[in-house]
Structures are given as C-alpha cells and as structure tokens.
Design a protein around this motif. Structure first.
Motif: not given
Length: 202
Positions: A23-24, A26-31, A46, A79, A83, A86
C-alpha cells in the motif's frame, strides 16, 4: 531521479506482512507524479502528529518496501523514499525525507535519514546538496511558518478587538459630550426664558 543504482536485495516478507508495504509503495507511486514543491507540501501534511523514527524503524520500513516493489528496489529512489516514510507514518513515526543533487557528475537522489545519517544508502551522499526535506516529528520549516501564521492571525485579531473597543469608547465619549451639550443648551434656553418672563412681568 537520475542517480544510477543497481537493484537492491531484501529478504522476502511473509504474505501477511506484505499488505502495508505494498500500500505504501502504491501510494508513493501516485505521489511522486506531483511537482516537487507540491510533493513536499503533501508529505509535510502527512507527517504531522508523528514522532521521530529511529534508525532501526526507518531501515525496517525501507527493507519492507524494497522487498515488495521492484521499482523501489531499483532506480526508483524517489518512490522508495516516499514509500519508506509513508510506511513509517502508518506506524506513527517519521524519518527525515530528503531530496538533493550533486554537480560533479550531475545527479539527483532521494533518500531518508535519521539524525543526519542516511538510512541503508549504499553510496556516499555527502556530495549531495539537500534541496527539499520534511523532517521527522513534523519539525519542518513549514510547521514553524504555520505556527507563526496562527500567531499573526491572533495578533491581528487582538489589535482589531482593541480597535473596536477603542472605537466604541470614543463613540460613547462623543455621545456623553453631545448629551451634556444638549442638557446645557436646554438649561440656557430655560434660563433665558425665565429671564424674559421676569422682564415682561416687571
């Protein structure tokens, strides 16, 4: 980021421990699609309410995201760093997130560090100049600015309140002066009227 690196290796996590790191990552890839300044602001938000991470906590989070993401294990240093912070944030901590560059030869890099010590970085980072950072425990410049802004707003409110009180006092004073003048004018008119009546009677 442009700094070359070979793929890192990390022990494979048991399946029941892979969810949070995935999840971390994946979220990092978007951020990381955000412009650098917006990414810094997002991470600063955050990071609020966290406590500084220890080196062991940051290193464990870094190894976890490297284990589940081939991009975090390879050239995706941005990333990987996002990640890592996060995943630390999910556990209530925050290491220092940093990005920087070097000039000879030119290269850019992103990493996490604790107490000025880069976490599990294979290369020498002393040649990199830090450009953006979000420090552990939400102790960044932005938070001090937020606190200063709140103080400024409070000060302006205090000044405005004092001005309002002063204006009301001035208005009350003018009303008192006007009322006394009105009373004095009526008294003068009455006195002249009495004098005129006495003059007519004589």
């Amino acid at each position: 980021m442009t700094t070359p690196a070979v793929a890192e290796q990390a022990p494979r996590l048991p399946w029941h421990r892979q969810l949070a790191p995935r999840c971390a990552a994946g979220a990092a890839r978007l951020l990381v699609q955000l412009p650098p300044a917006r990414l810094q602001r997002a991470l600063r938000v955050v990071s609020r309410g966290t406590r500084p991470a220890t080196y062991a906590q940051a290193a464990r989070a870094r190894r976890s995201v490297v284990s589940v993401s081939t991009r975090c294990a390879g050239l995706g240093c941005l990333q990987r760093s996002v990640a890592t912070v996060l995943l630390c944030r999910a556990r209530g901590t925050w290491p220092d997130w940093c990005t920087g560059f070097r000039t000879q030869p030119f290269g850019a890099h992103a990493w996490v560090e604790v107490d000025g010590r880069p976490v599990d970085e294979p290369g020498e980072l002393s040649v990199f100049r830090t450009v953006l950072a979000v420090r552990g425990g939400a102790r960044g410049v932005g938070d001090r600015r937020d606190a200063a802004d709140r103080r400024d707003v409070g000060d302006r409110r205090d000044v405005r309140d004092r001005r309002d009180i002063g204006d009301r006092r001035d208005a009350a004073d003018w009303r008192d002066v006007r009322d006394r003048r009105d009373v004095g004018d009526r008294r003068d008119a009455g006195d002249r009227g009495d004098a005129g009546n006495r003059g007519d009677g004589s």
